[in-house]
Design an enzyme around this catalytic site. Structure first.
Site, PDB file in Angstrom:
ATOM      1  CB  THR B 113      -5.412  -8.161  -7.210  1.00  0.00           C
ATOM      2  OG1 THR B 113      -5.584  -9.149  -6.202  1.00  0.00           O
ATOM      3  CG2 THR B 113      -6.151  -8.573  -8.461  1.00  0.00           C
ATOM      4  N   GLY B 152      -9.094  -1.196  -2.285  1.00  0.00           N
ATOM      5  CA  GLY B 152     -10.031  -0.223  -1.728  1.00  0.00           C
ATOM      6  C   GLY B 152      -9.289   1.028  -1.285  1.00  0.00           C
ATOM      7  CD  GLU B 395      -7.915 -12.257   1.504  1.00  0.00           C
ATOM      8  OE1 GLU B 395      -6.985 -13.067   1.604  1.00  0.00           O
ATOM      9  OE2 GLU B 395      -7.750 -11.032   1.496  1.00  0.00           O
TER      10      GLU B 395
END
Lengths: 627, 627
Positions: B113, B152, B395
């Site tokens: 992303t 993350g 997702e």
């Protein structure tokens, strides 16, 4: 009283964003800012003695939301401590305490809710036992669940507190009354003997507000500390009951009207952010050779956002209309006329829950409509939701309020059947209980919502009677029917929300330019059509609508989205929020969302150093297998 | 692999609650705990080589939720970095990188992303330009919106990262491919030259996860850093396309199934907390001489909570069923058979959105059902919501997924009309499109939901055709019909959720003791009845149901609540969460909610001193008028 002036004070907006501070730092920072802000407010408001209380309050709320992203530990000093002194104190008490409170020589708060009891006030367990020998009240918390819990500013800020406690005289209970209690030493700020004070811990929102707990161990206060405008305790312990207790409904109604208008404001904020972002975000490529469209051009996105604009208008119109009713009923109350209070009370008990339910759901939809970036705190949507959702519970839990409203509605219906007249906003219940012929017009749909309310109220009365006939006690029948009772209250509330929005907007639109009028009435049309589709089951059950009518409504709804699209950005710009108030990377007027996201990210203290100390301490030894 | 053993490690659970730390402290604490936790996991998992991957993953998820109340910065190392090496690397690449990654000699993450693009992968802007002279790829971020955003562990934890970038060879684009990129020096942890790294800032949840951003300034990596199991770039710059790109659907489906099962788990957690609290909270006094009832005895409260128990069961059953289909389709894929993939893909595209939409709404309802105390973070309901709601977007954004599912459904329907057979979970679309006679049975209602899906899908196909006939391009017609398209997907998903829950529970219940079977089937009955009432408009429009039938459904629903009430506490106890995992003052097994609220409050660092320093610094001078 100039937003620009207040917001540009050094130290109010130019600090590290709230979300990077520890819980303790948040409190300390909010005290620093509160003192700075209130000092300015006091000097500014003195210059503006002519401005009415409502405008002052609005100004405070708006500026506060920019400064604290949240609220101040002084909040309850102004919104509850001072009004309670004014409303419940004798002339003497008002004179003494108001002087100290207005100048903020003392800082106060208001403690009613306990660990074990909230909306059900009769259940409060804090005791105030009168001792005629010393002419004192003994305040005591007999069990843990009687500890006061929640009041803003109570933990480490306030040194005075109005405490709601159950009065006992010679072993007899005389109900709940307000007591002025000093909780901390004015010189040292230490809690006084017999007073247990502390902070209740972290919450979903309001973390700068310093919510506290308070317990008493046989703490004594003099007799003159009971606020005695209504009930009184004489020196010898004689209890003198107050006048009509219904008078206190007035304040409750006032606060609930305020909530409806707050919801309009918070929702306007959220939709401004989401809609402006939707105008700059581009995504996907439906047509191979064309650029990615603004996501605002997707009909699913319009479906998520435009109803939020219309709802904010609807809540605002309803709140303003309710203010007017509130004022006129207040005047009647002052001259002893209580007739219209129950109807107003029932109305506030419907509109507070419906506005908080709708607004929170739509604020959350606005956040989700921003995709992943809506999840960033710098978007200020999650915090807006956190603050709005608190209103679901405070000032009367929503389900409890809907059931209170249902009690009035059932009573009114039963009376109507017996021939008693229905008044004011309930008068429509005496009308037709069927829709003769669905014409799909706005007025026709609103009329159908009234029919739905009539049918649901009359049907729940029937259900209650059936349950009682089957052998249930009235209380058990009430409980068993309660899901239908809340549905009946909702139906009444929806009918009011829709019809008031329509009629108030018609009034205002009449004096506007035709193009502006057209757009504003499109929003009314959208709102009414949206709700007809949301409640299509009710329309089919009670409003003689057909499959074809439903198709027609759906197609009209889609056409309305297309008609509103060209004015969507203009409509949220018209809410006229300053960037400092929106406080959002995604919603600023200039549309620089990506740049602002990066700029805000750089304020994270973690970004001050390229390598965090934990690399040397933990990560490196771990990766080398030496930990 | 023993929860008790892991949870009792010193330093994992006995620290200051997360919510009192600053943002930076949260990160530092989560690295300390991650290292401690993963060290233990590695040694424990070695002992348990026989345990399958799914069980390992479940165990990790469950224990992680207790330790972090959130998640670890190492999360993506295991869930994305390693699986991508395994799935996309050549044998040689796997051998080299897996050795280093499995031992955590290096810590990795996965960056797809970007600031400007999420679900629409084709829009990614990060460039990987092949330079045949040096046999290197040049990674570059041409604009701010091309910065990677969200991964993350990316900010300050990981030293390696798999980067999805658009491949350019000799000025020609060859689509999006994965590259293994070292981002920090292994010795000093400093970002490498040409690499811009940082933290994205505070979020609604996942604040211990260290989400980061990443940009490139003409950063060069060698040719062997492109993961080349599928597509390849030869030394001279020749591009060799990979085999069928549909294979990657497999992983996407896997993750979406995982989400459905996570939602079952999170909802179970929330309803356990809210229901146990409702059993100890007492409020109001409907009958003058009786004690205040448990709030769980109020039918409105049962209405809020029991459906959450049933929904958790429904999601779990559907997830388990979907796992089985996923495994069998995976086996087919391995042998080159792709026929069943589209249907499975469509199903996952319905169930992921519906489970996240329902679960988040019901988790929030659980929080609100706890009144004010649900707003305390120590209840752990707000955080559970924060983590669950993220799945609404990640997702594959829910609306986008529903539209993808709609594309499959429309295609299948158009094919069906032309005589092509409908397969597997879509086979029912070929059945009756009317309900002959409503009998109100569970199977009858489920059949009605199938009819609703058939009618909504066929009707939207008609709408699309009408819009196209009126002159719209297929893309514009699709957009204009998109609200109906998502409704059609929802209808398909609901039909599947309901029928699979019923059939799977029937299978399991057959072998249970009659009393247990009875309770579990009551929940199925409740779930089906609840949804028939929620979708009463659809029932009226498409299932030939009458006013009387609706009344009957409503009364049955109330009777079901009463029937389930005696077993409600037992049903949530049966979810079998340890107190450490629930992590909630309101939901602990012993029911000491008020005591725990006070104990947790005392952990607030503000309560360590009776007077905060800001009194002397700000408050006192302010109250004395000297500031």
């Amino acid at each position: 009283m100039d937003e620009q002036k207040v917001l540009s004070i050094k130290g109010l907006l130019d600090d590290t964003p709230e979300e990077y501070l520890s819980h303790k730092e948040k409190y300390e920072n909010s005290i620093r800012k509160s003192v700075l802000f209130y000092k300015t407010l006091h000097s500014t408001e003195d210059e503006n003695m002519s401005v009415d209380e409502k405008t002052k309050l609005n100004f405070r709320n708006i500026v506060t939301s920019a400064i604290f992203k949240d609220n101040s530990p002084f909040m309850l000093h102004n919104s509850m401590f001072i009004p309670t002194i004014m409303g419940q104190g004798t002339d003497e008490q008002r004179e003494y305490w108001m002087k100290r409170a207005k100048n903020m020589e003392i800082i106060g708060t208001y403690a009613q809710t306990e660990l074990g009891h909230g909306t059900f006030i009769r259940g409060l367990e804090t005791q105030a036992t009168y001792d005629p020998d010393t002419e004192e009240f003994v305040l005591h918390s007999p069990v843990l669940s009687s500890y006061k819990w929640w009041p803003g500013g109570l933990a480490h800020t306030a040194n005075y507190c109005i405490v709601m406690a159950r009065l006992y005289i010679k072993g007899k209970s005389h109900g709940i009354h307000p007591f002025m209690v000093q909780i901390r030493d004015e010189e040292t700020h230490m809690p006084l003997p017999g007073i247990k004070l502390g902070e209740i811990g972290a919450k979903l929102g309001f973390n700068t507000v310093n919510n506290g707990f308070l317990g008493f161990e046989n703490h004594r206060i003099s007799r003159d500390r009971m606020l005695m405008k209504n009930a009184q305790v004489l020196k010898d312990g004689t209890f003198v009951a107050g006048s009509n207790s219904k008078l206190t409904y007035g304040t409750m109604v006032y606060v609930r009207v305020l909530i409806v208008s707050n919801m309009a404001n918070m929702l306007a904020k959220a939709v401004t952010i989401a809609l402006r972002y939707s105008a700059i975000r581009r995504q996907s490529q439906p047509k191979p050779d064309e650029p990615e469209p603004q996501i605002l051009d997707y009909v699913t996105q319009q479906h998520k956002l435009f109803i939020a604009i219309a709802s904010s208008h609807a809540f605002y119109m309803n709140a303003m209309w309710l203010w007017e009713i509130y004022y006129s009923v207040s005047l009647q109350l002052a001259s002893g006329k209580l007739d219209n209070l129950p109807e107003l009370h029932a109305l506030a008990c419907c509109l507070k829950p419906l506005s908080t339910i709708d607004a929170t759901a739509m604020i959350e939809k606005c956040r989700l409509a921003c995709g992943g970036h809506g999840y960033m705190l710098s978007a200020n949507l999650a915090q807006t939701y956190g603050l709005a959702t608190a209103a679901y519970t405070y000032e009367g839990e929503n389900t409890v309020l809907l059931l209170q409203a249902a009690r009035s509605l059932v009573k009114a219906w039963v009376g109507h059947v017996k021939g008693r007249p229905l008044k004011g906003t309930m008068a429509y219940l005496a009308g037709d209980s069927t829709v003769k012929a669905w014409d799909g017009s706005i007025d026709g749909i609103i009329q159908s919502f009234k029919v739905v309310a009539i049918r649901k109220i009359s049907s729940v009365v029937k259900i209650l009677q059936d349950y009682e006939k089957s052998g249930l006690s009235p209380e058990d029948a009430w409980n068993k029917a309660s899901v239908f009772l809340t549905a009946a209250s909702e139906a009444h509330g929806r009918a009011v929300l829709l019809s008031v929005y329509k009629s108030e907007m018609d009034k205002r639109a009449a004096v506007l330019s035709p193009p502006l009028r057209k757009v504003l009435l499109q929003l009314v049309d959208l709102y009414v059509t949206y709700w007809a589709l949301e409640k299509v089951g009710d329309m089919l059950l009670y409003a003689s609508i057909t499959d074809k009518d439903v198709d027609e409504l759906q197609r009209r709804y889609i056409e309305l989205l297309a008609a509103i699209r060209p004015n969507a950005v203009g409509l949220v710009d018209a809410f006229d929020f300053r960037d400092e108030i929106l406080n959002s990377t995604l919603g600023a007027y200039d549309g620089r969302a990506y740049e602002r996201l990066m700029e805000e990210a750089m304020k994270s203290p973690l970004n001050a150093e390229p390598v965090n100390q934990t690399f040397h301490k933990y990560l490196k030894p771990f990766m080398r297998g030496k930990l």
